[in-house]
Write a protein that holds these residues in place. Structure first.
Motif, PDB file in Angstrom:
ATOM      1  N   ASP A  85       0.815  -1.212   0.000  1.00 47.41           N
ATOM      2  CA  ASP A  85       0.000   0.000   0.000  1.00 47.41           C
ATOM      3  C   ASP A  85       0.851   1.266   0.000  1.00 47.41           C
ATOM      4  O   ASP A  85       0.429   2.314  -0.519  1.00 47.41           O
ATOM      5  CB  ASP A  85      -0.927   0.012   1.218  1.00 47.41           C
ATOM      6  N   THR A 206     -13.135  -1.101   5.070  1.00 51.69           N
ATOM      7  CA  THR A 206     -11.968  -1.750   4.477  1.00 51.69           C
ATOM      8  C   THR A 206     -11.724  -3.117   5.104  1.00 51.69           C
ATOM      9  O   THR A 206     -11.642  -3.235   6.329  1.00 51.69           O
ATOM     10  CB  THR A 206     -10.706  -0.889   4.659  1.00 51.69           C
ATOM     11  N   ALA A 208      -8.752  -5.740   5.028  1.00 51.38           N
ATOM     12  CA  ALA A 208      -7.346  -5.751   4.622  1.00 51.38           C
ATOM     13  C   ALA A 208      -6.563  -6.741   5.490  1.00 51.38           C
ATOM     14  O   ALA A 208      -7.099  -7.387   6.383  1.00 51.38           O
ATOM     15  CB  ALA A 208      -6.752  -4.344   4.725  1.00 51.38           C
ATOM     16  N   ALA A 226     -10.822 -11.079   0.335  1.00 53.36           N
ATOM     17  CA  ALA A 226     -11.367  -9.804   0.806  1.00 53.36           C
ATOM     18  C   ALA A 226     -12.676  -9.474   0.101  1.00 53.36           C
ATOM     19  O   ALA A 226     -13.588  -8.885   0.706  1.00 53.36           O
ATOM     20  CB  ALA A 226     -10.345  -8.687   0.601  1.00 53.36           C
ATOM     21  N   ARG A 261      -7.362  -7.272  -0.283  1.00 52.35           N
ATOM     22  CA  ARG A 261      -7.922  -6.022   0.258  1.00 52.35           C
ATOM     23  C   ARG A 261      -9.126  -5.596  -0.575  1.00 52.35           C
ATOM     24  O   ARG A 261      -9.099  -5.664  -1.811  1.00 52.35           O
ATOM     25  CB  ARG A 261      -6.875  -4.901   0.242  1.00 52.35           C
TER      26      ARG A 261
END
Length: 482
Positions: A85, A206, A208, A226, A261
């Motif tokens: 990320d 989110t 993740a 995810a 993610r």
């Protein structure tokens, strides 16, 4: 100074570093294809470059081996581009930042692309070495294997004479693959439109911290997707917060990678903040419990977010229910090869665009009818949600050949070099061998490679001693094939 200088085989790692210095993600292979062409020109070798960027290079037999049957050496030049990320690298324009401790090679904050540039590097090293004893060599470098084997589909095999194929796209040393699953891609579109979301407040959600991985090699490990988990979260949220509207969702980049993610934005009635935050916190604890072993880093978080427009509540319910109902993961295990996945599906990419919710799947099975059955289930769920499915990239499986002199020669060489018996197995992953066997009648094939771990992820790493042993084995196979 070259980062990999001093690693052995020196030529292999020199070529590998050169290949890694240029971008070569799927769909972006012109530069690396031209690099292979430049190599052939420098070596004075006959070559052909196809419009799609496939490259074929021919090397005549070494003296005394002119009458031997040609061998096709094959690998693909594209890679899956994954990055952390916090990585700022533009992988469409920049090469990789290689690192090594002498035992392993990896790339800083990105995938390594050892799948499959280590194969290309080995083949280039062989083609450049005039001291090796070998039959005629037909080196085949294909493109876009990772996104549907497009290069293998497009490859012109009319001028290939070889009936023995050594594919170097496997990742376990000493394991020789002799069969693989067939596969296909399914692209779903569930129509939807975004409308004014006045009277709501937005929450970014989110999922993740999941390990992800290869949808063929790792699908049996029980790792979380995810995209699938976000479907669960949203479906559960709908039950507790009537009127929830989907404003955004985006998870995954590649259909053949287990999504690590997924981000979404939900628009809820104003005043839902405290209750929604508590709901997310409780769900996060549940996920941590479920995935404590396979994905210990999993997190589910939420925060305030902009949600000026969102899908109407009734249509949101349909989209979320469809997302939660779609199959994911292992469907059936193989009965001929214990422990091998027979049929699976991976929900690799989920994204809400202006025309609706897009969901892309990679479907695999060693039994064609099971593959079609799973594709039918996807179509059925999409149809119930008022959506459509486009199917592409259908490729055949590779059926096990019970008698193979080529395989016997390779296994004998491995035993003589290592003192160990090679392991012959099938794989649930997709390999280009099946397509090439359709194009070249009578082709005999084996797939092998050096030790590569966590391919298609930022943890991907290549073992250096294994690379040396694997290269030695390929050279020995060529010598014994004269």
């Amino acid at each position: 100074m070259a980062v990999l200088k001093g690693l052995k085989p020196e030529k292999v790692f020199a070529y590998f570093e050169k290949l890694c210095s240029v971008p070569h993600g799927s769909g972006n292979t012109k530069i690396i294809s031209d690099l292979c062409v430049s190599f052939a020109e420098e070596m004075g070798l006959k070559y052909r470059q196809e419009p799609c960027n496939n490259v074929v290079i021919w090397k005549p037999a070494s003296p005394g081996c002119e009458s031997a049957e040609p061998i096709i050496l094959q690998g693909h030049i594209d890679m899956v581009c994954a990055k952390t990320d916090d990585c700022t690298k533009d992988m469409t324009r920049e090469g990789l930042d290689l690192m090594t401790d002498g035992e392993w090679v990896w790339a800083d904050k990105t995938s390594l692309g050892g799948d499959n540039c280590i194969a290309v590097a080995m083949i280039l090293a062989i083609l450049s070495d005039d001291t090796l004893v070998h039959p005629p060599i037909e080196a085949v470098f294909t493109v876009d294997e990772e996104v549907g084997m497009d290069g293998a589909f497009a490859l012109d095999c009319s001028d290939l004479r070889g009936k023995k194929l050594l594919n170097l796209d496997s990742e376990l040393e000493g394991v020789f693959t002799v069969s693989c699953a067939g596969g296909m891609r399914s692209d779903c579109l569930l129509p939807a439109e975004l409308t004014d979301a006045a009277g709501t407040e937005g929450f970014g959600i989110t999922v993740a911290g999941l390990q992800g991985g290869h949808s063929g090699a790792d699908i049996h490990l029980g790792r979380g997707s995810a995209n699938r988990l976000m479907g669960r979260v949203l479906a559960a949220a709908l039950e507790k917060f009537p009127g929830l509207r989907l404003a955004a969702i985006s998870g995954g980049q590649f259909d053949n990678v287990i999504c690590s993610r997924c981000d979404a934005v939900a628009a809820l009635p104003t005043g839902s903040g405290a209750a929604f935050t508590a709901f997310i916190r409780e769900f996060d604890a549940g996920l941590k419990n479920e995935y404590a072993v396979t994905d210990p880093g999993v997190t589910l978080t939420c925060a305030a977010a902009e949600a000026a427009k969102a899908v109407p509540a009734e249509r949101t319910a349909t989209l979320v229910q469809a997302l939660a109902a779609m199959p994911q993961g292992v469907e059936a295990m193989d009965t001929d090869f214990p422990g091998l996945v027979q049929t699976s599906l991976n929900m690799g990419v989920v994204k809400l665009d202006g025309d609706g919710l897009h969901i892309t799947f990679s479907i695999r099975s060693s039994i064609a009818s099971r593959k079609l059955m799973l594709a039918q289930r996807v179509r059925a769920v999409a149809a119930l949600a008022g959506g459509t499915v486009a199917e592409r990239g259908v490729y055949p499986g590779w059926q096990y050949k019970r008698e193979s002199k080529f395989r016997d020669t390779l296994l004998a060489a491995y035993k003589d070099l290592t003192g160990k018996d090679g392991v012959v197995e099938a794989t649930h992953g997709g390999l280009e061998c099946g397509l090439l066997m359709e194009k070249i009648p009578g082709l005999d094939a084996v797939s092998m490679g050096p030790e590569l771990h966590d391919v298609h992820s930022v943890r991907e790493r290549l073992n250096v001693p294994s690379t040396e042993r694997t290269y030695e084995l390929v050279c020995e196979l060529l010598r014994r094939s004269c």
